[in-house]
Design a protein around this motif. Structure first.
Motif, mmCIF file in Angstrom:
data_model
loop_
_atom_site.group_PDB
_atom_site.id
_atom_site.type_symbol
_atom_site.label_atom_id
_atom_site.label_comp_id
_atom_site.label_asym_id
_atom_site.label_seq_id
_atom_site.Cartn_x
_atom_site.Cartn_y
_atom_site.Cartn_z
ATOM 1 N N PRO A 1 -2.688 -8.407 -3.318
ATOM 2 C CA PRO A 1 -3.918 -8.368 -2.523
ATOM 3 C C PRO A 1 -5.099 -9.028 -3.231
ATOM 4 O O PRO A 1 -5.915 -9.704 -2.580
ATOM 5 N N ARG B 1 -4.559 -12.711 -3.038
ATOM 6 C CA ARG B 1 -4.802 -13.102 -1.638
ATOM 7 C C ARG B 1 -6.286 -13.258 -1.362
ATOM 8 O O ARG B 1 -6.732 -14.223 -0.726
ATOM 9 N N SER B 2 -7.069 -12.331 -1.878
ATOM 10 C CA SER B 2 -8.518 -12.371 -1.660
ATOM 11 C C SER B 2 -9.188 -13.459 -2.494
ATOM 12 O O SER B 2 -10.011 -14.229 -1.999
ATOM 13 N N LEU C 1 1.746 -3.962 -0.500
ATOM 14 C CA LEU C 1 0.892 -4.261 0.655
ATOM 15 C C LEU C 1 0.549 -2.985 1.423
ATOM 16 O O LEU C 1 -0.589 -2.804 1.875
ATOM 17 N N TYR C 2 1.502 -2.090 1.556
ATOM 18 C CA TYR C 2 1.249 -0.837 2.283
ATOM 19 C C TYR C 2 0.170 -0.008 1.594
ATOM 20 O O TYR C 2 -0.787 0.455 2.235
ATOM 21 N N GLN D 1 -2.156 -0.807 -0.586
ATOM 22 C CA GLN D 1 -3.500 -1.385 -0.735
ATOM 23 C C GLN D 1 -4.100 -1.869 0.583
ATOM 24 O O GLN D 1 -5.270 -1.630 0.847
ATOM 25 N N GLU D 2 -3.315 -2.526 1.406
ATOM 26 C CA GLU D 2 -3.859 -3.076 2.646
ATOM 27 C C GLU D 2 -3.946 -2.038 3.756
ATOM 28 O O GLU D 2 -4.880 -2.056 4.558
ATOM 29 N N GLY E 1 -5.563 1.524 1.706
ATOM 30 C CA GLY E 1 -6.854 1.261 1.074
ATOM 31 C C GLY E 1 -6.970 1.736 -0.357
ATOM 32 O O GLY E 1 -8.077 1.855 -0.892
ATOM 33 N N LEU F 1 -2.948 -7.447 9.304
ATOM 34 C CA LEU F 1 -2.009 -6.750 8.425
ATOM 35 C C LEU F 1 -2.364 -5.278 8.295
ATOM 36 O O LEU F 1 -1.482 -4.415 8.250
ATOM 37 N N GLU F 2 -3.646 -4.977 8.259
ATOM 38 C CA GLU F 2 -4.096 -3.605 8.024
ATOM 39 C C GLU F 2 -3.638 -2.649 9.120
ATOM 40 O O GLU F 2 -3.354 -1.479 8.864
#
Length: 478
Positions: A35, A38-39, A289-290, A292-293, A296, A424-425
């Protein structure tokens, strides 16, 4: 190579395991940084897939070449060259200004990494000549593999939150320097008595197969599954596999020794490694991904949540090595496959508000399963093989791990993007469900293959292959 004292043998094992640890760590440490990458670098999901797969794919493509090269020119020399290249690649990854350059530098890193894993295994196999002592050393080796892959997310999360994602690469540099010096001081040089010739045609065919397969899976959705590019990729995959089999069967000293695969334990270990490591890489990709995206959590928080998985791997990897040395590989493989399958099924029920105990339960089960996996794979890969060809046999086993890791990210990531509706979120949970089922399926395959390839019939095939290889070796020596 003259017999070393026990203390010196253990020191050599420690040096090899240190180097293996950083290579394994780099296979998974990046996951918790995805993440942030990605950012920071404006990377798409497919670019994130390539950030991981560029590393594992290059390693998978070059491991067999590195193993046979080390048998020919010297294992310590190849090992030290790998450390230098890996360190330079790590340094460059940390200063990459774009995601495309990061992917390129990950490939450079992997070139060095390919010179470490199989070569270190070959060094260990030739250092520990007593079969029982060798089995114990391989058990330690397998435990370090599992440990490095499991603690990667925890270390990655801590570094991303406290120092930034670039430090997940820079941390390798001082470790490489220490390993290089220790290798020069304490690891004796060794070569195969009869080394294999380099097989450039076989090497190219292997690379075409792996690259074509991975590229086709990852880019298939965006380019179109029926597009000439993707169809062409899969045609190349089929043709390269057919030509590889035909060519290697005719070659006197092939890159891939076809007779190895007549051994049911060896073939089973290869397939089990692909399935098990596909489950691991798919799990880490989806889970990072789960957490963090979707949930949160910070990178550090996400890493700490996966700590139970790492703890279970630390506990059960040595136990697995002990079981393999004393009771054989069947029980560890049955436990590994069962636990991986159950974990995939548990995690397929995730929602955007799943309770922490349920999450931790899934991680604990997965860690137990993966902790039991590595020792029986490694033991089966080198059992019955002549010591002179240890580099080749170990390279094939290591290659199967990396192929599995590449395919896991490629398949699970592609399933995720294909199923994803909306951002994605909000769309991740439903889109990832099929990916979790695929991971459970990988565990089920490990279970079935473990039962089939560890019985009396399987052992008889391994004995026949060992006798055939030894007869050839005796003929060449004469």
């Amino acid at each position: 190579m003259r017999e070393l004292s026990r203390r010196r043998r253990l020191l050599v094992l420690g040096i090899c395991c240190l180097s293996l640890f950083i290579v394994g760590l780099d296979s998974t440490i990046v996951n918790l940084a995805l993440p942030a990458i990605r950012s920071d670098l404006d990377a798409s999901v497919s670019k994130l897939q390539w950030t991981i797969d560029a590393y594992t794919l290059v390693i998978a493509s070059l491991l067999m070449l590195s193993g046979s090269t080390a048998d020919r020119i010297g294992r310590r020399r190849t090992f030290q060259a790998g450390l230098v290249i890996f360190g330079i690649g790590s340094l460059l990854c940390g200063i990459a200004p774009t995601v495309d350059l990061l992917i390129v530098f990950r490939m450079l890193q992997a070139i060095g990494g390919s010179m470490l894993n199989p070569v270190a295994m070959s060094i260990i196999t030739n250092t520990f000549t007593d079969p029982r002592e060798r089995a114990q050393a391989i058990g330690v080796w397998g435990g370090v593999v599992g440990l490095s892959l499991s603690v990667g997310p925890v270390v990655g999360g801590a570094l991303v939150d406290t120092a930034g994602w670039r430090y997940i690469f820079w941390i390798n540099v001082p470790v490489v320097l220490v390993a290089f010096v220790l290798t020069a001081l304490f690891v004796p040089e060794s070569r195969a008595a009869v080394a294999r010739r380099i097989d450039p045609v076989g090497q190219i065919l292997v690379m075409l197969f792996l690259v074509g397969l991975t590229y086709g899976i990852i880019e298939g959705r965006s380019a179109g599954w029926g597009s000439p590019l993707i169809v062409g990729c899969f045609v190349v995959v089929v043709l390269s596999l057919v030509f590889l089999v035909l060519y290697e069967r005719r070659r006197e000293q092939p890159l891939l020794e076809p007779r190895f695969f007549r051994s049911a334990p060896f073939s089973g270990a290869t397939l089990i490694a692909v399935c098990g490591f596909a489950a691991l890489s798919g799990f880490l990709f989806l889970n990072s991904l789960y957490l963090q995206e979707v949930r949160g959590f910070s990178a550090l928080h996400a890493g700490l949540l996966t700590l139970p998985m790492a703890a279970m791997t630390v506990i059960f990897a040595p136990l697995s090595g002990w079981l393999v040395g004393n009771r054989g590989p069947r029980l560890p493989l049955v436990v590994a496959g069962t636990m991986l399958a159950i974990s995939g099924l548990v995690l397929s029920r995730l929602t955007d508000s799943t309770a922490t105990p349920v999450l931790l339960g899934g991680y604990l089960i997965f860690g137990l399963g993966f902790g039991m996996l590595n020792a029986p794979i490694t033991n089966a890969a080198v059992s019955g093989m002549p010591r002179s060809q240890a580099g080749v046999a170990a390279a094939i086993a290591s290659t199967s791990r990396q192929v599995g890791a590449s395919l896991g990210v490629a398949i699970v990531g592609t399933v995720l993007t294909t199923q994803l509706v909306g951002p994605l979120e909000t769309g991740f949970v439903s889109a990832a469900r099929l990916g979790w089922f695929i991971i459970a399926g990988c565990g089920a395959l490990v279970l079935v293959l473990g039962l089939i390839t560890t019985g009396r019939w399987a052992r008889s095939t391994a004995e026949a292959v060992a006798a055939d290889l030894e007869a050839d070796r005796a003929t060449v020596s004469a």
